[in-house]
Write an enzyme that holds these catalytic residues in place. Structure first.
Site, PDB file in Angstrom:
ATOM      1  N   HIS A  83       1.085  -1.155  -0.120  1.00  0.00           N
ATOM      2  CA  HIS A  83      -0.120  -0.100   0.584  1.00  0.00           C
ATOM      3  C   HIS A  83       0.844   1.040  -0.063  1.00  0.00           C
ATOM      4  O   HIS A  83       1.437   1.331   1.218  1.00  0.00           O
ATOM      5  CB  HIS A  83      -1.000  -0.461   1.061  1.00  0.00           C
ATOM      6  CG  HIS A  83      -2.187  -1.347   0.895  1.00  0.00           C
ATOM      7  ND1 HIS A  83      -3.128  -0.842   2.392  1.00  0.00           N
ATOM      8  CD2 HIS A  83      -2.638  -1.860  -0.027  1.00  0.00           C
ATOM      9  CE1 HIS A  83      -4.180  -1.911   1.695  1.00  0.00           C
ATOM     10  NE2 HIS A  83      -3.141  -2.642   0.878  1.00  0.00           N
TER      11      HIS A  83
ATOM     12  N   TYR B 222      -9.765   6.003   7.197  1.00  0.00           N
ATOM     13  CA  TYR B 222      -9.873   6.092   9.153  1.00  0.00           C
ATOM     14  C   TYR B 222     -10.721   7.156   8.393  1.00  0.00           C
ATOM     15  O   TYR B 222     -10.479   8.599   7.860  1.00  0.00           O
ATOM     16  CB  TYR B 222      -8.344   6.522   9.052  1.00  0.00           C
ATOM     17  CG  TYR B 222      -6.971   5.764   8.832  1.00  0.00           C
ATOM     18  CD1 TYR B 222      -6.101   5.496   8.533  1.00  0.00           C
ATOM     19  CD2 TYR B 222      -6.979   5.166  10.586  1.00  0.00           C
ATOM     20  CE1 TYR B 222      -5.491   4.898   8.384  1.00  0.00           C
ATOM     21  CE2 TYR B 222      -5.592   4.261  11.327  1.00  0.00           C
ATOM     22  CZ  TYR B 222      -5.365   4.213  10.060  1.00  0.00           C
ATOM     23  OH  TYR B 222      -4.426   3.143  10.263  1.00  0.00           O
TER      24      TYR B 222
ATOM     25  N   PRO C  13      -4.300   0.468  18.768  1.00  0.00           N
ATOM     26  CA  PRO C  13      -3.606   0.362  17.157  1.00  0.00           C
ATOM     27  C   PRO C  13      -4.349   1.247  16.542  1.00  0.00           C
ATOM     28  O   PRO C  13      -3.568   1.459  14.902  1.00  0.00           O
ATOM     29  CB  PRO C  13      -4.342  -0.470  17.058  1.00  0.00           C
ATOM     30  CG  PRO C  13      -6.176  -0.432  17.949  1.00  0.00           C
ATOM     31  CD  PRO C  13      -5.505   0.442  19.571  1.00  0.00           C
TER      32      PRO C  13
ATOM     33  N   LYS D 145       0.961  -0.264  14.768  1.00  0.00           N
ATOM     34  CA  LYS D 145       2.680   0.378  15.112  1.00  0.00           C
ATOM     35  C   LYS D 145       2.926  -1.195  16.534  1.00  0.00           C
ATOM     36  O   LYS D 145       4.110  -1.374  16.105  1.00  0.00           O
ATOM     37  CB  LYS D 145       2.695   1.727  16.419  1.00  0.00           C
ATOM     38  CG  LYS D 145       2.998   2.370  15.031  1.00  0.00           C
ATOM     39  CD  LYS D 145       3.804   2.287  14.456  1.00  0.00           C
ATOM     40  CE  LYS D 145       4.140   3.607  13.538  1.00  0.00           C
ATOM     41  NZ  LYS D 145       4.630   2.791  11.631  1.00  0.00           N
TER      42      LYS D 145
HETATM   43  C1  LIG Z   1      -6.372  -8.614  21.102  1.00  0.00           C
HETATM   44  C2  LIG Z   1      -5.549  -7.855  20.338  1.00  0.00           C
HETATM   45  C3  LIG Z   1      -5.902  -7.285  19.103  1.00  0.00           C
HETATM   46  C4  LIG Z   1      -4.548  -6.265  19.001  1.00  0.00           C
HETATM   47  N1  LIG Z   1      -5.290  -6.064  17.305  1.00  0.00           N
HETATM   48  C5  LIG Z   1      -4.682  -5.344  16.386  1.00  0.00           C
HETATM   49  C6  LIG Z   1      -4.589  -4.830  15.427  1.00  0.00           C
HETATM   50  O1  LIG Z   1      -5.221  -4.319  14.619  1.00  0.00           O
HETATM   51  N2  LIG Z   1      -4.086  -3.780  14.882  1.00  0.00           N
HETATM   52  C7  LIG Z   1      -2.627  -3.384  15.070  1.00  0.00           C
HETATM   53  O2  LIG Z   1      -1.515  -2.514  14.400  1.00  0.00           O
HETATM   54  N3  LIG Z   1      -2.185  -3.782  16.481  1.00  0.00           N
HETATM   55  C8  LIG Z   1      -2.868  -4.629  17.211  1.00  0.00           C
HETATM   56  N4  LIG Z   1      -2.768  -5.573  18.155  1.00  0.00           N
HETATM   57  C9  LIG Z   1      -1.201  -4.920  18.290  1.00  0.00           C
HETATM   58  C10 LIG Z   1      -0.639  -6.282  18.060  1.00  0.00           C
HETATM   59  O3  LIG Z   1      -1.110  -6.875  18.164  1.00  0.00           O
HETATM   60  C11 LIG Z   1       1.102  -6.346  19.050  1.00  0.00           C
HETATM   61  O4  LIG Z   1       1.194  -5.384  19.265  1.00  0.00           O
HETATM   62  C12 LIG Z   1       1.398  -7.776  18.864  1.00  0.00           C
HETATM   63  O5  LIG Z   1       0.989  -9.356  19.286  1.00  0.00           O
HETATM   64  C13 LIG Z   1       2.881  -7.803  19.814  1.00  0.00           C
HETATM   65  O6  LIG Z   1       3.255  -8.775  19.700  1.00  0.00           O
HETATM   66  P1  LIG Z   1       3.998  -9.381  21.310  1.00  0.00           P
HETATM   67  O7  LIG Z   1       5.295 -10.615  20.338  1.00  0.00           O
HETATM   68  O8  LIG Z   1       4.927  -8.454  21.917  1.00  0.00           O
HETATM   69  O9  LIG Z   1       3.209  -9.817  22.209  1.00  0.00           O
HETATM   70  P2  LIG Z   1       2.114 -11.328  21.734  1.00  0.00           P
HETATM   71  O10 LIG Z   1       1.994 -11.018  20.653  1.00  0.00           O
HETATM   72  O11 LIG Z   1       0.748 -11.147  22.985  1.00  0.00           O
HETATM   73  O12 LIG Z   1       2.531 -12.159  22.058  1.00  0.00           O
HETATM   74  C14 LIG Z   1       3.350 -12.859  23.408  1.00  0.00           C
HETATM   75  C15 LIG Z   1       2.851 -14.112  23.072  1.00  0.00           C
HETATM   76  O13 LIG Z   1       3.110 -14.521  24.741  1.00  0.00           O
HETATM   77  C16 LIG Z   1       2.524 -16.061  25.301  1.00  0.00           C
HETATM   78  N5  LIG Z   1       2.436 -15.646  26.456  1.00  0.00           N
HETATM   79  C17 LIG Z   1       1.887 -15.069  27.294  1.00  0.00           C
HETATM   80  N6  LIG Z   1       2.541 -15.292  29.133  1.00  0.00           N
HETATM   81  C18 LIG Z   1       2.197 -15.626  28.676  1.00  0.00           C
HETATM   82  C19 LIG Z   1       2.780 -17.260  29.665  1.00  0.00           C
HETATM   83  N7  LIG Z   1       2.910 -16.665  30.874  1.00  0.00           N
HETATM   84  N8  LIG Z   1       3.288 -18.062  29.293  1.00  0.00           N
HETATM   85  C20 LIG Z   1       4.133 -18.478  27.926  1.00  0.00           C
HETATM   86  N9  LIG Z   1       3.952 -17.359  27.117  1.00  0.00           N
HETATM   87  C21 LIG Z   1       2.831 -16.953  27.385  1.00  0.00           C
HETATM   88  C22 LIG Z   1       1.259 -15.130  24.235  1.00  0.00           C
HETATM   89  O14 LIG Z   1       0.146 -16.543  23.718  1.00  0.00           O
HETATM   90  C23 LIG Z   1       1.408 -15.252  23.450  1.00  0.00           C
HETATM   91  O15 LIG Z   1       1.892 -15.892  22.545  1.00  0.00           O
HETATM   92  C24 LIG Z   1      -4.076  -6.555  18.913  1.00  0.00           C
HETATM   93  C25 LIG Z   1      -3.407  -6.730  20.560  1.00  0.00           C
HETATM   94  C26 LIG Z   1      -4.153  -7.433  20.750  1.00  0.00           C
HETATM   95  C27 LIG Z   1      -4.447  -8.042  22.121  1.00  0.00           C
END
Ligand SMILES: Cc1cc2nc3c(=O)[nH]c(=O)nc-3n(C[C@H](O)[C@H](O)[C@H](O)COP(=O)(O)OP(=O)(O)OC[C@H]3O[C@@H](n4cnc5c(N)ncnc54)[C@H](O)[C@@H]3O)c2cc1C
Length: 390
Positions: free
Chosen positions: A72, A201, A292, A296
């Protein structure tokens, strides 16, 4: 069990870190609480910055993204019954974003790790991180019912906002910076081709709406709603009716389709400082959350682990801890700029209260300015495609 880096969480942060370390010959074990299927099907973000795309390509996991993702080169801002395009390509010297669902990134990274013989343990229970204030951190967990201990040199807390790593850090070490917004996003995943080539948006008197997509056949749509709302109060018909009103524009039609999934997500800005305690390093959502609107969260997770991987490579090749010691400071400089942008987009596009005509006029003036001034459009575009990676 022993490894060099114990990683908690197989989201984008944990898997990408494990992949980057592997490319430099550093061993890791990833511990994930949920099943592989759950993690690979979890619908979340979908907009990848140019820098994230480049990183995935450079490290050999971008092949499917390049085939199936949608490039995009702009977004549409809609207000006052009109749409205004922000053209990334001309405003940023040819940069763009990639629409490719987060769960597909997770699937590609999981496949790459497992194909390389990487250790990713799904469905582990009772994860506890210990002794990270000394040279020999440990992670205790249960796998297939049996208690296990993982000894490692470092622990990476990539376990998201509700994980165990951040709360394991003793009281008084972390400072929390937080803002909770007085609204949430109701999101639906729809089996229908997107009604627009690019994201829309929309600022509307009934509240914000976003038309987005995950693929040429799957649309993702959001509306602003009260944070205390129950999803059961929103039948599909009510959601479509609201989307039609907020996205309406003469000569354009919103395509409907079967709703595959719907959920309500609260909106917050959140940062902890520092992002490290001894040999425990926090990365991604475990250290920070952005609303969101700026798309980012996933991109910030990628930039954190790139910094962490570089610091760990320095440690294992030279024994120096300079980059590890600077990890927090390096990440936080970029994180706060991204927080600012996400807050700004959120503040410009949402209705904060029903009865503040001054704020509404100010928001409309801001949108008018952003879409009519080259300098202001450029600021938005530069941040949206992504500030330089650390
Ligand atoms: C419900 C939701 C919807 C979202 N929608 C959007 C969106 O539409 N647009 C956007 O830009 N961003 C969105 N985000 C933000 C984006 O998805 C996150 O910033 C991104 O997933 C961050 O990646 P991460 O690996 O840091 O965390 P996460 O993706 O949350 O990964 C963390 C992992 O750790 C695991 N975990 C948690 N606790 C434990 C434990 N005790 N032991 C072992 N494993 C564990 C979880 O199961 C998960 O797999 C959304 C976030 C959420 C929570």
């Amino acid at each position: 069990m022993r490894t060099q880096v114990g990683i908690v969480g197989a989201g984008p942060a944990g898997l990408l870190l494990s992949h980057l370390l592997h490319l430099h010959g550093i061993e890791s074990v990833v511990l994930e609480a949920r099943s592989r299927q759950h993690v690979e099907e979890r619908v979340r973000a979908g907009v990848l910055e140019q820098g994230t795309v480049d990183l995935l390509n450079k490290t050999g996991v971008g092949e499917r993204m390049m085939r199936q993702g949608l490039v995009h080169q702009g977004i549409e801002l809609q207000f006052g019954g009109r749409r205004h395009r922000i053209d990334f390509a001309s405003l940023t010297g040819g940069k763009s974003v990639m629409i490719y669902a987060q769960n597909e990134v997770v699937r590609d990274l999981t496949n790459a790790r497992l194909a390389a013989g990487g250790q990713v343990f799904f469905e582990v229970e009772d994860v506890r991180v210990q002794d990270f204030d000394g040279p020999k951190p440990k992670i205790h967990f249960r796998r297939d019912g049996a208690a296990q201990e993982l000894n490692c040199d470092f622990v990476a807390g990539c376990d998201g906002f509700h994980g165990v790593c951040r709360p394991s850090i003793p009281a008084g070490v972390l400072t929390v910076f937080e803002r909770i917004y007085p609204f949430a996003w109701l999101g639906i995943l729809v089996e229908a081709p997107p009604s627009s080539k690019e994201l829309i948006y929309a600022y509307h008197e009934r509240g914000f709406a976003l038309l987005s997509m995950r693929s040429p056949t799957i649309s993702r749509l959001y509306i602003q709603c009260p944070p205390e709302e129950e999803i059961s109060a929103w039948r599909d018909q009510r959601i479509w009716s609201e989307l039609h009103k907020r996205l309406a524009i003469a000569g354009w039609e919103l395509r409907e389709g079967p709703v595959l999934q719907k959920s309500i997500t609260g909106m917050r800005s959140f940062v902890v400082e520092p992002m490290q305690c001894g040999r425990l390093f926090l990365a991604g959502d475990s250290a920070h959350i952005v609303p969101p609107t700026g798309a980012k969260g996933l991109n910030l997770a990628a930039s954190d682990v790139q910094v962490l991987a570089r610091a760990l490579v320095e440690y294992y090749t030279s024994g120096h801890t300079k980059l590890l010691d600077q990890y927090s400071e390096t990440c936080l400089r970029r994180i706060w700029k991204v927080q600012r942008f996400s807050w700004w987009m959120t503040s410009m596009l949402h209705r904060f209260s029903e009865d503040n005509p001054f704020d509404q006029r100010r928001q409309l003036a801001e949108l008018d300015y952003v879409t009519s001034s080259n300098a202001a459009s450029q600021t938005l575009a530069e941040n949206y495609v992504g500030l330089p990676m650390n």
